[in-house]
Design a protein around this motif. Structure first.
Motif, short mmCIF file in Angstrom:
data_model
loop_
_atom_site.label_atom_id
_atom_site.label_comp_id
_atom_site.label_asym_id
_atom_site.label_seq_id
_atom_site.Cartn_x
_atom_site.Cartn_y
_atom_site.Cartn_z
N UNK A 70 -6.57 4.45 4.68
CA UNK A 70 -6.14 5.30 5.89
C UNK A 70 -5.00 4.76 6.59
N UNK A 71 -4.19 5.21 7.38
CA UNK A 71 -3.03 4.89 8.06
C UNK A 71 -3.57 5.27 9.50
N UNK A 72 -2.36 4.98 10.31
CA UNK A 72 -2.58 5.56 11.76
C UNK A 72 -1.22 6.05 12.25
N UNK A 73 -1.06 6.67 13.33
CA UNK A 73 0.49 7.21 13.61
C UNK A 73 1.38 6.59 13.29
N UNK A 74 2.48 6.80 12.68
CA UNK A 74 3.45 6.45 11.88
C UNK A 74 4.53 5.85 13.15
N UNK B 214 -20.65 20.03 2.65
CA UNK B 214 -20.35 18.72 1.62
C UNK B 214 -20.13 17.61 2.47
N UNK B 215 -21.10 16.47 2.42
CA UNK B 215 -20.90 15.28 2.96
C UNK B 215 -19.79 14.58 2.76
N UNK B 216 -19.14 14.75 1.61
CA UNK B 216 -17.86 13.84 1.25
C UNK B 216 -16.71 14.57 2.01
N UNK B 217 -16.81 16.02 2.20
CA UNK B 217 -15.75 16.30 3.00
C UNK B 217 -15.98 16.11 4.52
N UNK B 218 -16.98 15.97 5.04
CA UNK B 218 -17.39 15.42 6.39
C UNK B 218 -16.64 13.95 6.63
N UNK B 219 -17.28 13.17 5.60
CA UNK B 219 -16.75 11.68 5.66
C UNK B 219 -15.08 11.85 5.54
N UNK B 220 -14.60 12.59 4.81
CA UNK B 220 -12.82 12.70 4.87
C UNK B 220 -12.46 13.28 6.23
N UNK B 221 -13.12 14.00 6.94
CA UNK B 221 -12.53 14.54 8.00
C UNK B 221 -12.95 13.51 9.13
N UNK B 222 -13.69 12.70 8.90
CA UNK B 222 -14.05 11.66 10.04
C UNK B 222 -13.01 10.53 9.82
N UNK B 223 -12.78 10.23 8.48
CA UNK B 223 -11.73 9.12 8.26
C UNK B 223 -10.26 9.58 8.57
N UNK B 224 -9.87 10.68 8.58
CA UNK B 224 -8.78 11.39 9.30
C UNK B 224 -8.61 11.41 10.49
N UNK B 225 -9.83 11.59 11.24
CA UNK B 225 -9.70 11.46 12.52
C UNK B 225 -9.38 10.03 13.08
N UNK B 226 -9.96 8.95 12.25
CA UNK B 226 -9.58 7.78 12.49
C UNK B 226 -8.19 7.50 12.33
N UNK B 227 -7.67 8.14 11.39
CA UNK B 227 -6.21 7.92 11.06
C UNK B 227 -5.22 8.39 12.09
N UNK B 228 -5.81 9.19 12.95
CA UNK B 228 -4.98 10.01 14.20
C UNK B 228 -5.01 8.89 15.22
N UNK C 134 0.94 -1.16 0.05
CA UNK C 134 -0.22 -0.03 0.06
C UNK C 134 0.82 1.29 -0.12
N UNK C 135 2.01 1.30 0.30
CA UNK C 135 2.87 2.35 0.45
C UNK C 135 2.98 2.97 1.94
N UNK C 136 2.08 2.31 2.69
CA UNK C 136 2.06 2.68 4.21
C UNK C 136 1.40 1.49 4.87
N UNK C 137 1.36 1.77 6.25
CA UNK C 137 0.77 0.67 6.96
C UNK C 137 -0.75 1.03 7.21
N UNK C 138 -1.66 0.27 6.84
CA UNK C 138 -2.99 0.66 7.01
C UNK C 138 -3.59 0.85 8.42
N UNK C 139 -4.48 1.38 8.78
CA UNK C 139 -5.06 1.43 10.09
C UNK C 139 -5.30 0.12 10.59
N UNK C 140 -5.69 -0.91 10.12
CA UNK C 140 -5.81 -2.21 10.65
C UNK C 140 -5.86 -3.02 9.54
#
Length: 596
Positions: free
Chosen positions: A229-233, A314-328, A215-221
């Protein structure tokens, strides 16, 4: 460190660049990008019907089930069911369909006991308190109940599973978290190394290296719905710790290309350039997942929240922010919200987080040291230069001289997030500020900040925030990884008071974990710092038992402070209950694999 006392100083920090790269979105409209490409597990009519019918209480259950037939055949059968007039909103109808076409969650795993587990690791011999020493042995035993091997069929027919195949066995967190998770694994590995389980550790690190290749990174799970999406590196930090324990430079040489690949991902796809108060331009990192649809594992929760968005949002931006919080890893917290406890105001991609940039700084330092050890002098110099740039950026952008601490920076408002979060002190963790030498005046101000915020008063540990938002990464919850990072940040300080606070916080956290273990015979993923209990609410799911990173942090504290830690008064009740642990381990294994 250049410190200038001026309340208007934050206005001088301006964002120069912030945007998605082709690697993130490939030019595709955000609203069309789901968590993965699967029409079974990540988007589509069957997913929507199964979740809308509330067949399971937990949205994650369906997307963890294994297909009994090819996906196209299942979708045709579902279309035929719909065409026949079946009531797709009926939980009974949809449960019957899912039972026909899917196997239950956990069927892709084999229970596996680590072959390198040994009865009593050496470090426990140095724990002075006999009750804590015995408890430490039982925590060490939990690795056996959390071991999982993936069945060969997942490798042979990966399209029938949401699980991502990895070749080596893993230690999972526990409960609903049946698969590997990225940043959880860092604290699991710290515990495994203390348990002298280096073979298991090496396998898990190899798994993550395979994920980076793919994937080029480690996925969240370890699920396809986590693969964007990833998680803290923390992979590089885990390899560093493994190297310190084993001196296995051959393995490090093998995985170094993947460590550098992951670092480049974060510097390419998660970067932002800002102008600091020194008027210089600085590159920092932020969480930014390019996903514009609901998370499959929390589909109902996201859909419900999206329906309550204000007009024009924009619902798509909302979902991107949610996924980004999961990445954190902080999913969810008032830290990402523009307005208090309102998830619809989530603005994760506006935030430049303190903790992420501390992790990146630690990775750069580790890459410099490992490169030097491997004889790669030029690479070592480049990574060391990156460390120095990172320190300068943290000073210029994240330090608040007014508060005497580091604060998240909001690129949309041009202001610091002036609220307490545990992450505010993390630059002390690896001295990622100034010239890299701990400065007593700065660190004394940080201690004063903690006292001013009244966050050192709780019997159960260190709070995540002071905001009682109802989200799980807020007050009153205390989380094991944050306890570890806070304690280590203070323990390494030249300020004597900080060192005393670190030891005191370690004792409080041990009291909380030990007391709850005596009462419940379990380790929990988080605790209430006000009461010392494991919390019963807050967040999208019930508090989970297991629990990988909790075990790792406890073993670390027993190792670091075992000569001074003492069991709380509840130790008198420990003797008659600790002998039940083997029975609990067997039951936990059955629950995690879906056998009960």
């Amino acid at each position: 460190m250049a410190c200038h006392r001026c309340s208007l100083l934050l206005l001088y920090v301006t964002v120069v660049f912030h945007g998605h790269t082709a690697a993130q979105g490939g030019g595709e409209d955000l609203a069309n990008i789901a968590a993965c490409d699967s029409e079974i597990y990540c988007s589509g009519r069957l997913l929507e019907a199964a979740q809308n019918a509330h067949v399971f209480n937990d949205s994650k259950t369906f997307v963890d089930m294994k297909m009994k037939s090819e996906g196209d055949e299942i979708l045709r059968a579902f279309d035929a069911l719909a065409a026949g007039g079946a009531n797709l909103s009926s939980a009974e109808v949809m449960r019957g369909f899912l039972d026909q076409w899917f196997d239950p969650p956990g069927s892709e795993f084999e229970v596996w006991q680590p072959t390198d587990w040994r009865d009593s690791p050496e470090f426990l011999n140095h724990v002075a308190d006999s009750s804590l020493r015995e408890w430490g042995r039982h925590v060490h035993q939990l690795w056996k109940s959390l071991g999982r091997n993936i069945k060969p069929d997942v490798r042979a027919r990966p399209h029938l599973y949401s699980l991502l195949y990895v070749p080596h066995p893993v230690i999972v967190p526990g409960g609903r978290f049946r698969e590997f998770y990225y940043w959880d694994t860092y604290w699991i590995i710290r515990g495994l190394l203390l348990s002298e389980m280096t073979e298991t550790t090496r396998g898990m690190l190899s798994n993550f290296a395979e994920m980076v290749k793919r994937f080029g990174f480690v996925p969240n799970g370890g699920r396809v719905y986590y693969s964007r999406r990833s998680q803290p590196p923390v992979l590089t930090l885990a390899v560093r710790d493994y190297l310190d324990k084993t001196n296995d430079t051959v393995f490090v040489q093998t995985v170094m290309p993947q460590l550098e690949m992951e670092y480049n991902f974060w510097m390419r796809d998660r970067n932002v350039t800002v102008r600091g108060r020194d008027n210089g331009q600085h590159v920092l990192n932020q969480y930014r997942s390019f996903i514009g649809k609901s998370r499959p594992e929390s589909w109902r929760e996201d859909e419900d929240a999206a329906r309550s968005l204000q007009s024009g949002t924009d619902p798509a931006e909302f979902h991107a922010n949610v996924a980004s919080a999961c990445e954190s890893g902080w999913d969810f917290s008032s830290r990402w919200y523009a307005h208090g406890d309102d998830v619809t105001s989530i603005r994760t991609t506006d935030i430049i987080p303190v903790d992420l940039n501390v992790f990146m700084c630690a990775c750069e330092a580790a890459l410099a040291n490992m490169s030097l050890l491997l004889g790669r002098g030029e690479a070592a110099a480049q990574y060391q230069a990156a460390v120095e740039r990172r320190r300068a950026a943290i000073d210029a952008v994240l330090w608040s001289d007014q508060q005497g601490v580091w604060l998240d920076y909001n690129s949309a408002t041009g202001q610091h997030t002036d609220r307490f979060y545990a992450s505010n002190i993390f630059p002390l963790y690896n001295t990622c500020y100034g010239d890299g030498t701990a400065q007593a005046d700065i660190e004394g101000r940080v201690v004063d900040y903690l006292k001013k915020e009244s966050v050192l008063i709780y019997p159960g540990g260190f709070p995540t925030s002071r905001v009682p938002s109802g989200e799980q990464w807020d007050f009153p919850n205390g989380w094991p990884p944050l306890q570890h990072l806070v304690i280590e940040s203070l323990a390494g300080s030249p300020v004597r008071e900080a060192q005393r606070l670190a030891q005191d916080l370690a004792q409080r956290w041990i009291n909380t974990n030990y007391g709850q273990f005596v009462r419940t015979q379990a380790m929990w993923e988080k605790y209430d710092v006000e009461t010392g209990e494991h919390p019963g609410s807050g967040g999208e799911y019930d508090v989970q038992v297991g629990f990988g990173w909790t075990n790792g942090v406890v073993l670390h504290l027993l190792d670091k402070y075992g000569h001074v830690l003492r069991a709380p008064p509840a130790s008198t009740a420990a003797a008659p209950v600790l002998h039940l642990v083997p029975l609990i381990l067997n039951l936990t294994a059955a629950v995690i694999t879906g056998q009960v």
